[in-house]
Design a protein around this motif. Structure first.
Motif, mmCIF file in Angstrom:
data_model
loop_
_atom_site.group_PDB
_atom_site.id
_atom_site.type_symbol
_atom_site.label_atom_id
_atom_site.label_comp_id
_atom_site.label_asym_id
_atom_site.label_seq_id
_atom_site.Cartn_x
_atom_site.Cartn_y
_atom_site.Cartn_z
ATOM 1 N N VAL A 270 -16.952 8.893 44.797
ATOM 2 C CA VAL A 270 -16.217 9.779 45.697
ATOM 3 C C VAL A 270 -17.027 11.043 45.979
ATOM 4 O O VAL A 270 -17.211 11.445 47.132
ATOM 5 C CB VAL A 270 -14.848 10.149 45.087
ATOM 6 N N ILE A 271 -17.522 11.673 44.910
ATOM 7 C CA ILE A 271 -18.292 12.911 45.069
ATOM 8 C C ILE A 271 -19.515 12.654 45.944
ATOM 9 O O ILE A 271 -19.835 13.433 46.850
ATOM 10 C CB ILE A 271 -18.714 13.450 43.690
ATOM 11 N N ARG A 272 -20.225 11.565 45.654
ATOM 12 C CA ARG A 272 -21.460 11.260 46.372
ATOM 13 C C ARG A 272 -21.194 11.081 47.875
ATOM 14 O O ARG A 272 -21.971 11.568 48.706
ATOM 15 C CB ARG A 272 -22.087 9.992 45.787
ATOM 16 N N TYR A 273 -20.116 10.407 48.208
ATOM 17 C CA TYR A 273 -19.827 10.121 49.619
ATOM 18 C C TYR A 273 -19.284 11.358 50.337
ATOM 19 O O TYR A 273 -19.739 11.699 51.440
ATOM 20 C CB TYR A 273 -18.812 8.975 49.712
ATOM 21 N N ILE A 274 -18.335 12.031 49.722
ATOM 22 C CA ILE A 274 -17.679 13.175 50.365
ATOM 23 C C ILE A 274 -18.636 14.351 50.514
ATOM 24 O O ILE A 274 -18.631 15.048 51.542
ATOM 25 C CB ILE A 274 -16.432 13.602 49.568
ATOM 26 N N SER A 275 -19.471 14.594 49.513
ATOM 27 C CA SER A 275 -20.321 15.788 49.523
ATOM 28 C C SER A 275 -21.298 15.788 50.692
ATOM 29 O O SER A 275 -21.692 16.857 51.173
ATOM 30 C CB SER A 275 -21.095 15.904 48.202
ATOM 31 N N MET A 276 -21.681 14.618 51.172
ATOM 32 C CA MET A 276 -22.630 14.532 52.272
ATOM 33 C C MET A 276 -21.961 14.436 53.642
ATOM 34 O O MET A 276 -22.630 14.174 54.636
ATOM 35 C CB MET A 276 -23.539 13.300 52.072
ATOM 36 N N ARG A 277 -20.636 14.670 53.698
ATOM 37 C CA ARG A 277 -19.926 14.537 54.980
ATOM 38 C C ARG A 277 -19.050 15.746 55.278
ATOM 39 O O ARG A 277 -17.848 15.602 55.554
ATOM 40 C CB ARG A 277 -19.100 13.242 54.996
#
Length: 377
Positions: free
Chosen positions: A183-190
């Motif tokens: 979740v962190i990996r995906y959300i942080s870049m968007r």
């Protein structure tokens, strides 16, 4: 004077670990070129860790000069027939070589062997990262937390989207979620990019639209990072924090996956920079590496190993940029040669190398300016 102290004050405890890490990464990168070149029948004249004047070295029985040079900010392998450390062909020297000697030069080797020799450097960096990550996972296991929401911060993006405590996150934009790290990996870049979130609430599966907000976070060392956040929190009870032991096969797979995450994260960040969703101030140079190495050294060997793996992937990606002077630039010229059926003219290649050198120099100046601005800001 205070600004000058801010720039140089950290060097005492940070310089040594950064030199060790950079030297290791450069050695592995150049060893990839060296081994591939030797396998391809190309003579290697010099193998250097660092640039500038030689500090120490020796010449082996194959005529290769192995050396440690003064400036620890890179390295090179110089092949027979190269005009410089960027592997530009020396047209004057090549003109005087016999056919047998020319076959031992990089430019005289078959196209596929040249491409393999050039690509082997970045590939060695990716392999090193996989080995480091696999070793860390194999010996220490993998920390895992389930993506179950414990708290939704009032007024956050998740609150506005209707996320509730107890929700189990199943997917983001149809990409399956297994752990909270996903979740962190995906959300942080968007940041500011709408995301379709699928959650399980009791026995129902719901689809929610959430737009991560651009947020500046500060780590334990005071470094600021611009990321996307939606405002959800997990805890030990809901997320079941645990360490999963992995066998060596699983550790290698996880090492490959972790390396892939760094690659995709890098491209996501660059896409955000070009679309103005993120600032380019996260692009750092040698000063950032020195500073970060010192910070990670205070956290122990595992933190340094993880940093080395991340930097190794970054070095591999940087060298694959399609810019003449870099490995990716050579591969681009080889691709053009494959399409045309013959290489570009010598004058054209020299002009391309000059442009490439100017581009790399500009990038280094920009990255160094970012580093200094952050330190004195």
């Amino acid at each position: 004077m205070d600004h000058i102290n801010a720039v140089f004050g950290f060097l005492g405890g940070s310089l040594l670990p950064s030199i060790i890490i950079l030297s290791l990464l450069v050695f592995i990168h150049e060893m990839g070129h060296y081994l591939a070149g030797r396998w391809s029948g190309i003579r290697v004249m010099a193998f250097s860790v660092g640039f500038g004047p030689e500090i120490l070295g020796y010449t082996d029985s194959h005529g290769t000069r192995w050396k440690l040079s003064l400036i620890p900010l890179g390295g090179y392998v110089r092949f027979f027939g190269d005009a410089d450390v960027a592997s530009q062909p020396d047209s004057d020297e090549l003109r005087d070589l016999t056919p047998e000697e020319r076959a031992q030069t990089l430019s005289g080797a078959p196209l596929w062997k040249r491409a393999f020799t050039v690509a082997a450097g970045p590939l060695a960096n990716f392999l090193l990262a996989i080995v480091i990550f696999a070793g860390v996972f194999g010996f220490n296991g993998k920390m895992v937390a389930d993506p179950i929401v414990a708290e939704v911060r009032a007024g956050s993006a998740a609150d506005a989207a209707g996320v509730r405590p107890g929700d189990l996150l199943l997917s983001l934009d149809d990409k399956s979620i297994q752990t909270f790290d996903d979740v962190i990996r995906y959300i942080s870049m968007r940041p500011e990019v709408p995301v379709v979130m699928t959650v399980q609430r009791d026995d129902a599966v719901l689809t929610l639209d959430v737009t991560p907000r651009r947020t500046v976070t500060t780590d334990r060392f005071g470094n600021e990072h611009e990321v996307g956040q939606i405002g959800i929190v997990i805890d030990q009870q809901s997320a079941n924090f645990r360490v999963e032991e992995l066998n060596w096969g699983q550790a290698i797979v996880e090492g490959v996956r972790q390396t892939g995450h760094i690659v995709t994260g890098t491209f996501d960040y660059l896409a955000n920079v070009f679309s103005a969703r993120m600032s380019p101030d996260q692009i750092g140079g040698p000063i950032r590496i020195v500073e970060t190495s010192g910070q990670m050294a205070t956290l122990g060997v595992l933190a340094l190993l993880n940093l080395a793996a991340v930097l190794s992937v970054s070095l591999g990606l940087l060298n694959l940029m399609p810019v003449p002077v870099l490995d990716g630039g050579h591969l681009l010229l080889y691709a053009i040669e494959a399409i045309r059926g013959k290489p570009l003219g010598q004058a054209t290649q020299e002009y391309a190398f000059r442009i490439g050198f100017a581009m790399i120099l500009s990038l280094m100046v920009f990255a160094t300016w970012n580093d200094i601005s952050r330190l004195i800001g």
